[in-house]
Write a protein that holds these residues in place. Structure first.
Motif, PDB file in Angstrom:
ATOM      1  N   UNK A  48     -40.791 -64.339   8.040  1.00  0.00           N
ATOM      2  CA  UNK A  48     -41.141 -63.065   8.666  1.00  0.00           C
ATOM      3  C   UNK A  48     -41.710 -63.319  10.061  1.00  0.00           C
ATOM      4  N   UNK A  49     -41.320 -62.486  10.995  1.00  0.00           N
ATOM      5  CA  UNK A  49     -42.012 -62.411  12.282  1.00  0.00           C
ATOM      6  C   UNK A  49     -42.552 -60.994  12.391  1.00  0.00           C
ATOM      7  N   UNK A  83     -36.757 -73.934   3.671  1.00  0.00           N
ATOM      8  CA  UNK A  83     -35.689 -74.423   2.795  1.00  0.00           C
ATOM      9  C   UNK A  83     -35.549 -75.945   2.840  1.00  0.00           C
ATOM     10  N   UNK A  84     -35.643 -76.510   4.054  1.00  0.00           N
ATOM     11  CA  UNK A  84     -35.356 -77.933   4.268  1.00  0.00           C
ATOM     12  C   UNK A  84     -36.465 -78.594   5.090  1.00  0.00           C
ATOM     13  N   UNK A 128     -42.317 -68.435   1.525  1.00  0.00           N
ATOM     14  CA  UNK A 128     -42.304 -67.589   2.716  1.00  0.00           C
ATOM     15  C   UNK A 128     -43.130 -68.219   3.833  1.00  0.00           C
ATOM     16  N   UNK A 129     -42.752 -67.896   5.061  1.00  0.00           N
ATOM     17  CA  UNK A 129     -43.498 -68.286   6.254  1.00  0.00           C
ATOM     18  C   UNK A 129     -43.625 -67.043   7.125  1.00  0.00           C
ATOM     19  N   UNK A 130     -44.831 -66.759   7.589  1.00  0.00           N
ATOM     20  CA  UNK A 130     -45.064 -65.589   8.436  1.00  0.00           C
ATOM     21  C   UNK A 130     -45.662 -66.013   9.769  1.00  0.00           C
ATOM     22  N   UNK A 131     -45.124 -65.444  10.837  1.00  0.00           N
ATOM     23  CA  UNK A 131     -45.641 -65.721  12.176  1.00  0.00           C
ATOM     24  C   UNK A 131     -45.704 -64.413  12.945  1.00  0.00           C
ATOM     25  N   UNK A 132     -46.735 -64.259  13.741  1.00  0.00           N
ATOM     26  CA  UNK A 132     -46.897 -63.041  14.548  1.00  0.00           C
ATOM     27  C   UNK A 132     -46.466 -63.309  15.982  1.00  0.00           C
TER      28      UNK A 132
END
Length: 429
Positions: A423-424, A165-166, A247-251
């Motif tokens: 997302x995680x 967002x920022x 979107x940002x995804x991290x495992x």
């Protein structure tokens, strides 16, 4: 002592409190409550987003990320080598502190020895003590704290949402800063920040409980030496652009996927009165859309898409405003897509006036019930004090907002183009 006392009251609520003004000292708010405990705090209008400031017409002075939080930690260290926490404990008081995006707060809760605990609080916030050795030691402690946040899936999910967002705003950095940024902190920087931000015009003192306002004023006079007011300006950047990423995804090591949806508000309100009204409307709208009694939650639950309530919150200041919606689900992406679709469908069909009336009543009930707790009163009062508003007037604002106003606000909030999702996901073995 040049002192003025102004009382605020509500006949409907049966509540009253006063604001005490004295030259060279913070405004003091005393909220008498005949309860078993007394809750007191000192709040500084200085948080993690205040990473640069200007003195009068000078050039911006840029600070390391995390310095407000670092300063909060170090304020408990006393010049005689003792720790203020130990002093509070010896008096039977439960003390704490926290740093948020827009504030630093030092507080204690007690059932006896209020005078001594209050004197300890005032002494602590007015007498900083930093050495190179103690700063270096604290850098190691806070580096471990940063590492804990970096390993916490909920924290990572939330920060990644803010980064989407920022991306160019201090909001996207952990309140603690980074290991690299806190390594730049020195005793001289800490003293400068205390001198600038911990000045009377930028602080408030709040006491709630079985206390006498005259006695509180006496204690402030005895334990808070008057100082000159420093003219400065915090340089918080504006960021009203669309989210940089959708979107940002991290495992990470999680049993079930986590998600945080961020809804950015590109319209912000500089006027505190306007912002207060918008806050009330937004809280009613949030309840209508996302509470467990709403259609969205029940549809998701009945379909087996989620098994626990959605967690929702909103932060709105002069320069930024956003709502976060958090949860966990086996198919987090499908849940987020359903939420967007549900909101878009409501835009077409329109909000329910009956839901508005019901949620407005609940909002009014929440506003009234907070006066049953000294802690709720004192912590709620901080924002009103910073903005120069009367907390008792909140009831009138809630009663006066209209359905048409709510519909108008809905047209500017929860827009798909201003939404980002973090997302995680479980690490694939």
């Amino acid at each position: 002592m040049n002192m003025t006392t102004e009382w605020f009251s509500s006949a409907r609520l049966g509540e009253r409190y006063c604001r005490i003004k004295t030259d060279g000292r913070p405004d003091v708010y005393v909220f008498p409550k005949n309860m078993s405990n007394t809750y007191a705090l000192c709040a500084v209008h200085y948080g993690s987003v205040d990473r640069s400031y200007c003195l009068e017409d000078g050039e911006p002075i840029v600070l390391p990320d995390g310095i407000a939080h670092f300063l909060e930690h170090k304020m408990f260290t006393q010049p005689d080598g003792t720790d203020a926490f130990d002093r509070f404990s010896a008096l039977g008081a439960d003390a704490n502190a926290y740093t948020a995006y827009d504030r630093t707060v030092y507080l204690f809760n007690c059932t006896s020895d209020f005078d001594k605990s209050f004197a300890t609080l005032l002494d602590m916030v007015t007498h900083p003590y930093f050495t190179a050795q103690s700063v270096k030691k604290e850098q190691g402690i806070i580096a471990q704290e940063i590492g804990m946040y970096d390993d916490d899936p909920d924290s990572v999910c939330y920060i990644n949402m803010l980064r989407a967002l920022y991306p160019n705003h201090p909001l996207s950095t952990n309140v603690c800063g980074t290991v690299k940024s806190i390594a730049r902190i020195t005793p001289e920087l800490l003293y400068d920040c205390h001198r600038v931000f911990y000045n009377p015009s930028n602080m408030v003192i709040i006491v709630c409980g079985a206390v006498d306002e005259k006695r509180v004023a006496e204690l402030v006079e005895q334990n808070y030496a008057p100082t000159g007011v420093l003219s400065f300006r915090s340089c918080v950047p504006r960021d009203n652009d669309s989210p940089a990423q959708k979107s940002i995804t991290q495992c990470m090591q999680v049993a079930m996927p986590l998600f945080v949806m961020g809804f950015k508000e590109r319209q912000t309100d500089a006027d505190p009165v306007t912002r207060q009204r918008r806050d009330v409307l937004a809280s009613i709208l949030e309840r209508m859309l996302f509470s467990t009694s709403g259609t969205l939650y029940n549809n998701l639950y009945d379909a087996g898409m989620i098994t626990s309530p959605l967690s929702c919150g909103r932060l709105a200041e002069e320069d930024y405003a956003y709502t976060e919606l958090c949860g966990s689900a086996k198919d987090a992406n499908a849940v987020c897509e359903y939420i967007i679709s549900h909101i878009n469908n409501i835009r077409k069909s329109g909000l329910s006036k009956d839901d508005f009336v019901r949620c407005k009543r609940k909002r009014l009930g929440d506003a009234i019930s907070r006066f049953d707790s000294t802690e709720e009163i004192a912590n709620s009062l901080i924002g009103y004090a910073f903005d120069g508003l009367d907390i008792l007037d909140d009831i009138n604002v809630i009663q006066s907002v209209t359905f048409d106003e709510l519909c108008g606000l809905f047209e500017t909030m929860y827009l798909e183009q201003d939404t980002a999702v973090s997302f995680v996901l479980p690490t694939v073995k």
